[in-house]
Design a protein around this motif. Structure first.
Motif, PDB file in Angstrom:
ATOM      1  N   ARG A 269      23.722 -31.262  -0.920  1.00  0.00           N
ATOM      2  CA  ARG A 269      23.097 -32.531  -0.533  1.00  0.00           C
ATOM      3  C   ARG A 269      23.218 -32.804   0.960  1.00  0.00           C
ATOM      4  O   ARG A 269      22.353 -33.447   1.558  1.00  0.00           O
ATOM      5  N   ILE A 270      24.286 -32.345   1.603  1.00  0.00           N
ATOM      6  CA  ILE A 270      24.474 -32.539   3.032  1.00  0.00           C
ATOM      7  C   ILE A 270      24.566 -31.171   3.688  1.00  0.00           C
ATOM      8  O   ILE A 270      25.430 -30.360   3.332  1.00  0.00           O
ATOM      9  N   LYS A 271      23.691 -30.918   4.647  1.00  0.00           N
ATOM     10  CA  LYS A 271      23.696 -29.636   5.359  1.00  0.00           C
ATOM     11  C   LYS A 271      24.631 -29.754   6.554  1.00  0.00           C
ATOM     12  O   LYS A 271      24.342 -30.463   7.515  1.00  0.00           O
ATOM     13  N   ALA A 272      25.759 -29.060   6.464  1.00  0.00           N
ATOM     14  CA  ALA A 272      26.740 -29.090   7.550  1.00  0.00           C
ATOM     15  C   ALA A 272      27.786 -28.015   7.291  1.00  0.00           C
ATOM     16  O   ALA A 272      28.057 -27.657   6.143  1.00  0.00           O
ATOM     17  N   SER A 273      28.374 -27.504   8.356  1.00  0.00           N
ATOM     18  CA  SER A 273      29.468 -26.541   8.247  1.00  0.00           C
ATOM     19  C   SER A 273      30.789 -27.138   8.684  1.00  0.00           C
ATOM     20  O   SER A 273      31.814 -26.463   8.692  1.00  0.00           O
ATOM     21  N   SER A 274      30.770 -28.413   9.053  1.00  0.00           N
ATOM     22  CA  SER A 274      31.973 -29.128   9.460  1.00  0.00           C
ATOM     23  C   SER A 274      32.007 -30.452   8.724  1.00  0.00           C
ATOM     24  O   SER A 274      30.984 -30.945   8.230  1.00  0.00           O
ATOM     25  N   GLY A 275      33.199 -31.037   8.614  1.00  0.00           N
ATOM     26  CA  GLY A 275      33.307 -32.378   8.067  1.00  0.00           C
ATOM     27  C   GLY A 275      33.039 -33.409   9.137  1.00  0.00           C
ATOM     28  O   GLY A 275      32.662 -33.091  10.270  1.00  0.00           O
ATOM     29  N   MET A 276      33.229 -34.667   8.784  1.00  0.00           N
ATOM     30  CA  MET A 276      32.982 -35.759   9.733  1.00  0.00           C
ATOM     31  C   MET A 276      34.116 -36.773   9.651  1.00  0.00           C
ATOM     32  O   MET A 276      34.598 -37.104   8.567  1.00  0.00           O
ATOM     33  N   PHE A 277      34.531 -37.264  10.830  1.00  0.00           N
ATOM     34  CA  PHE A 277      35.561 -38.289  10.951  1.00  0.00           C
ATOM     35  C   PHE A 277      34.929 -39.487  11.640  1.00  0.00           C
ATOM     36  O   PHE A 277      34.410 -39.367  12.755  1.00  0.00           O
ATOM     37  N   LEU A 278      34.951 -40.641  10.974  1.00  0.00           N
ATOM     38  CA  LEU A 278      34.319 -41.841  11.523  1.00  0.00           C
ATOM     39  C   LEU A 278      35.309 -42.996  11.527  1.00  0.00           C
ATOM     40  O   LEU A 278      36.026 -43.206  10.548  1.00  0.00           O
ATOM     41  N   ARG A 279      35.335 -43.754  12.592  1.00  0.00           N
ATOM     42  CA  ARG A 279      36.121 -44.987  12.632  1.00  0.00           C
ATOM     43  C   ARG A 279      35.263 -46.119  12.089  1.00  0.00           C
ATOM     44  O   ARG A 279      34.094 -46.247  12.441  1.00  0.00           O
ATOM     45  N   THR A 280      35.839 -46.937  11.204  1.00  0.00           N
ATOM     46  CA  THR A 280      35.143 -48.098  10.668  1.00  0.00           C
ATOM     47  C   THR A 280      35.843 -49.370  11.146  1.00  0.00           C
ATOM     48  O   THR A 280      36.885 -49.303  11.803  1.00  0.00           O
ATOM     49  N   GLU A 281      35.289 -50.516  10.763  1.00  0.00           N
ATOM     50  CA  GLU A 281      35.906 -51.776  11.189  1.00  0.00           C
ATOM     51  C   GLU A 281      37.262 -51.991  10.542  1.00  0.00           C
ATOM     52  O   GLU A 281      38.088 -52.757  11.041  1.00  0.00           O
ATOM     53  N   LYS A 282      37.526 -51.295   9.422  1.00  0.00           N
ATOM     54  CA  LYS A 282      38.796 -51.469   8.715  1.00  0.00           C
ATOM     55  C   LYS A 282      39.744 -50.296   8.923  1.00  0.00           C
ATOM     56  O   LYS A 282      40.944 -50.463   9.022  1.00  0.00           O
ATOM     57  N   SER A 283      39.227 -49.079   8.945  1.00  0.00           N
ATOM     58  CA  SER A 283      40.100 -47.904   8.991  1.00  0.00           C
ATOM     59  C   SER A 283      39.285 -46.716   9.471  1.00  0.00           C
ATOM     60  O   SER A 283      38.674 -46.764  10.536  1.00  0.00           O
ATOM     61  N   VAL A 284      39.247 -45.662   8.671  1.00  0.00           N
ATOM     62  CA  VAL A 284      38.456 -44.483   8.989  1.00  0.00           C
ATOM     63  C   VAL A 284      37.716 -44.039   7.735  1.00  0.00           C
ATOM     64  O   VAL A 284      38.086 -44.386   6.616  1.00  0.00           O
ATOM     65  N   LEU A 285      36.659 -43.260   7.943  1.00  0.00           N
ATOM     66  CA  LEU A 285      35.898 -42.687   6.853  1.00  0.00           C
ATOM     67  C   LEU A 285      35.828 -41.181   7.070  1.00  0.00           C
ATOM     68  O   LEU A 285      35.504 -40.722   8.173  1.00  0.00           O
ATOM     69  N   PHE A 286      36.141 -40.424   6.040  1.00  0.00           N
ATOM     70  CA  PHE A 286      36.044 -38.977   6.100  1.00  0.00           C
ATOM     71  C   PHE A 286      34.892 -38.507   5.222  1.00  0.00           C
ATOM     72  O   PHE A 286      34.714 -38.986   4.094  1.00  0.00           O
ATOM     73  N   ILE A 287      34.122 -37.567   5.732  1.00  0.00           N
ATOM     74  CA  ILE A 287      33.127 -36.833   4.944  1.00  0.00           C
ATOM     75  C   ILE A 287      33.635 -35.400   4.908  1.00  0.00           C
ATOM     76  O   ILE A 287      33.613 -34.699   5.927  1.00  0.00           O
ATOM     77  N   ILE A 288      34.121 -34.970   3.750  1.00  0.00           N
ATOM     78  CA  ILE A 288      34.937 -33.751   3.659  1.00  0.00           C
ATOM     79  C   ILE A 288      34.233 -32.698   2.813  1.00  0.00           C
ATOM     80  O   ILE A 288      33.941 -32.928   1.634  1.00  0.00           O
ATOM     81  N   PRO A 289      33.951 -31.527   3.385  1.00  0.00           N
ATOM     82  CA  PRO A 289      33.295 -30.472   2.603  1.00  0.00           C
ATOM     83  C   PRO A 289      34.297 -29.640   1.805  1.00  0.00           C
ATOM     84  O   PRO A 289      35.366 -29.281   2.297  1.00  0.00           O
ATOM     85  N   TRP A 290      33.930 -29.333   0.559  1.00  0.00           N
ATOM     86  CA  TRP A 290      34.639 -28.381  -0.273  1.00  0.00           C
ATOM     87  C   TRP A 290      33.669 -27.267  -0.659  1.00  0.00           C
ATOM     88  O   TRP A 290      32.490 -27.313  -0.284  1.00  0.00           O
ATOM     89  N   GLN A 291      34.140 -26.317  -1.394  1.00  0.00           N
ATOM     90  CA  GLN A 291      33.306 -25.156  -1.699  1.00  0.00           C
ATOM     91  C   GLN A 291      32.024 -25.553  -2.441  1.00  0.00           C
ATOM     92  O   GLN A 291      30.950 -25.035  -2.158  1.00  0.00           O
ATOM     93  N   TYR A 292      32.139 -26.494  -3.369  1.00  0.00           N
ATOM     94  CA  TYR A 292      30.993 -26.843  -4.209  1.00  0.00           C
ATOM     95  C   TYR A 292      30.553 -28.301  -4.099  1.00  0.00           C
ATOM     96  O   TYR A 292      29.621 -28.702  -4.785  1.00  0.00           O
ATOM     97  N   TYR A 293      31.216 -29.095  -3.268  1.00  0.00           N
ATOM     98  CA  TYR A 293      30.888 -30.522  -3.227  1.00  0.00           C
ATOM     99  C   TYR A 293      31.411 -31.140  -1.932  1.00  0.00           C
ATOM    100  O   TYR A 293      32.101 -30.487  -1.145  1.00  0.00           O
ATOM    101  N   TRP A 294      31.055 -32.422  -1.721  1.00  0.00           N
ATOM    102  CA  TRP A 294      31.576 -33.230  -0.628  1.00  0.00           C
ATOM    103  C   TRP A 294      32.377 -34.388  -1.205  1.00  0.00           C
ATOM    104  O   TRP A 294      32.002 -34.949  -2.235  1.00  0.00           O
TER     105      TRP A 294
END
Length: 575
Positions: A269-294
């Motif tokens: 569903r998401i085309k990427a070879s790296s994950g993503m680290f985002l700062r939010t107004e409350k904390s942080v958000l991670f978008i984390i890739p695994w072998q078969y899912y995010w």
């Protein structure tokens, strides 16, 4: 000694709990309790560990599945905390669990060309430097600065409007539940006595007020057992206050529960070879890739409902979708989600219940005396479980005894770590022998490490185990068999939630695999037809309750919907 968490091992463990006196009794089978059990057993202490549910069934199977230093803590100048976590990350990656913990790149999107890149580079550079200092060597690649074009190449599905460039840095990911189960199995291999589905009902004290052990109920049989122990360590996370209250007295920790939820998407569903680290107004958000899912998470909200079954609400899911879609070129929707899960963080409060009691505060976690003979530990995070365990055992033993029998776990490989490189080198040959491609072998090695040869031996003994599950072909039938014969699964739920994790990693939560998985489990666990039918019915009811909870807008309504499903065992509800 045995390395198996099998039905026979458990029966023998319950028998031993009532017949022996232990140096250390650990209450709680999450990552902290499992780490404590291993630490104590590795010191040569006669150790027991009990858990009221399945191993890792609480917070430790519902995390972001990360081993990380906590990059955001550098904003608070908490260098010691970050350094400690990065040191532990290095040990896990290289020595303790290199099969379970894998280095993972993340992009930190930048929106300002000079100032943001400069201070972000400084922060990530310090992060890298602390990691090298802690591990004594480079264990993950250093940061890389990427132009906008470079970032889009690493993460094609990011919106071009979301960044002017990025910094790519590394942390690590882990299957949290598998780490806990491996910690327990390693402790058992060193002589620890371990029993899940064993609920503590009382903490007796002698005439002098010293805790002498615990009374427990084996929820599988209803048998009541009194365990004698010189030292009791309460490591029950969000249940800390409830457990320590069983001992009476005024000591202990204050802990509040905070809910964090995650959503799971298919890998394509998401085309990427790296994950993503985002700062939010409350904390942080991670978008984390695994072998078969995010995995995408997390949230941080107070939880005031019962503790055993936290669930996401519709509002929680919308929060994650909204924040992820701020940076994604093609917005994700509920139709993309294949799984969700929620966990409760034990947020440690500043003051202990009785300031006169001996206490050790170590940055994010605290160990304190509940009563003579019993201590409690809470706080911290998965990454620093080993340090927490060492502190807890040291505290329980006292300074002099701890010096005589120091912790050795920093250099102790878990089961599956020893010989890993040699088995990896043979993986192509092994895969060809069994007809497994490189993806299959990567999957197996990341779950079992060098113990993959044991799983292959099971297939040699019964070739049908080498077949994929019909409804979930990325898993082999042998993995279900091993979950029951070696990894301590007692129920269908145990398999599908924490071992063959279809509950959170497949769109139907494992519904279509229930018949096949249950049939394999029944053969190993000796279920009769009535038990088999009951196991399937209760798991299907759980699925329905979880899906119903996701449609609710409040925690109270979602919790009520989840509680509509029956407990696996009578008396299985905790408090």
């Amino acid at each position: 000694m045995s390395q198996q968490l099998s039905p026979q091992q458990r029966a023998e463990a319950v028998e031993a709990l009532g017949n022996e006196e232990f140096d250390v009794l650990v209450i709680g089978g999450g990552v902290t309790g499992a780490g404590i059990a291993l630490d104590a057993a590795a010191r040569g202490l006669r150790t027991a560990v009990v858990e009221a549910q399945d191993w890792a069934s609480g917070t430790s199977s519902r995390s972001s599945r990360l081993v990380h230093g906590g990059l955001r803590y550098l904003y608070n100048l908490d260098f010691k905390l970050v350094a400690e976590a990065l040191t532990e990350r290095g040990a896990l990656l290289t020595t303790i669990a290199p099969h379970l913990v894998e280095a993972q790149p993340f992009l930190w999107p930048l929106k300002q060309r000079v100032i943001e890149r400069a201070y972000s580079a400084l922060g990530v550079g310090l992060y890298d430097a602390l990691a090298v200092l802690g591990a004594g060597k480079k264990t993950v690649p250093f940061q890389r600065h990427l132009s906008k074009a470079g970032a889009l190449k690493r993460f094609p599905d990011i919106s071009p409007k979301a960044l002017i460039g990025a910094i790519e840095f590394y942390d690590a990911r882990v299957d949290d539940a598998r780490l806990v189960i491996t910690l327990i199995r390693t402790a058992v291999s060193l002589g620890a006595v371990a029993a899940s589905r064993t609920r503590v009902t009382a903490v007796p004290r002698d005439a002098d007020g010293r805790v002498t052990g615990a009374k427990v109920t084996d929820l599988e049989t209803g048998r009541e057992v009194e365990i004698r122990a010189k030292h009791v360590i309460n490591a029950t996370g969000v249940w800390t206050e409830k457990t320590q209250a069983l001992a009476g007295g005024s000591g202990g920790l204050r802990v509040l529960a905070s809910k964090g939820i995650h959503i799971v998407l298919p890998r394509e569903r998401i085309k990427a070879s790296s994950g993503m680290f985002l700062r939010t107004e409350k904390s942080v958000l991670f978008i984390i890739p695994w072998q078969y899912y995010w995995v995408i998470g997390t949230t941080d909200t107070a939880w005031h409902e019962e503790l055993q079954h936290p669930v996401p609400t519709s509002a929680d899911i919308d929060y994650l979708l909204d924040h992820a879609n701020e940076v994604l070129a093609e917005p994700i929707t509920r139709d993309d989600i294949i799984g969700t899960y929620a966990g409760l963080r034990p947020l440690l409060q500043p003051a202990v219940l009785d300031e006169s009691k001996s206490t050790k505060v170590s940055r994010e976690h605290t160990v304190t005396e509940v009563a003579p003979g019993m201590v409690a530990i809470a706080g911290g995070k998965l990454t620093t479980y080993r340090v927490m365990a060492e502190d807890a055992v040291d505290f329980a033993l006292g300074k002099n005894a701890a010096k005589r029998q120091p912790s050795i776990t920093k250099s102790l490989p878990l089961l599956g770590a020893a010989g890993l490189d040699a088995v990896r080198n043979q993986s192509e040959h092994l895969g060809a022998r069994y007809g497994f491609d490189s993806d299959r072998m990567q999957h197996l090695l990341s779950r079992y490490g060098s113990e993959v040869t044991d799983l292959l031996a099971d297939i040699d003994a019964d070739p049908s185990l080498g077949e994929p599950l019909a409804a979930a072909p990325r898993f082999l039938r042998a993995e279900v068999h091993r979950a029951c014969a070696v990894e301590g699964a007692m129920h269908l739920e145990d398999i599908l939630v924490a071992r063959v994790r279809l509950n959170s990693e497949s769109r139907d939560r494992g519904r279509s695999a229930v018949d096949e998985v249950a049939a394999i489990a029944a053969d190993v666990l000796g279920w009769d037809e009535a038990t088999l039918a009951d196991e399937k019915a209760k798991y299907l009811a759980r699925i329905d309750a979880e899906l119903a909870a996701e449609e609710k807008s409040t925690d109270a309504d979602a919790a009520a919907a989840r509680l509509a499903a029956p407990e696996i065992l009578e008396g299985g509800a905790l408090y």
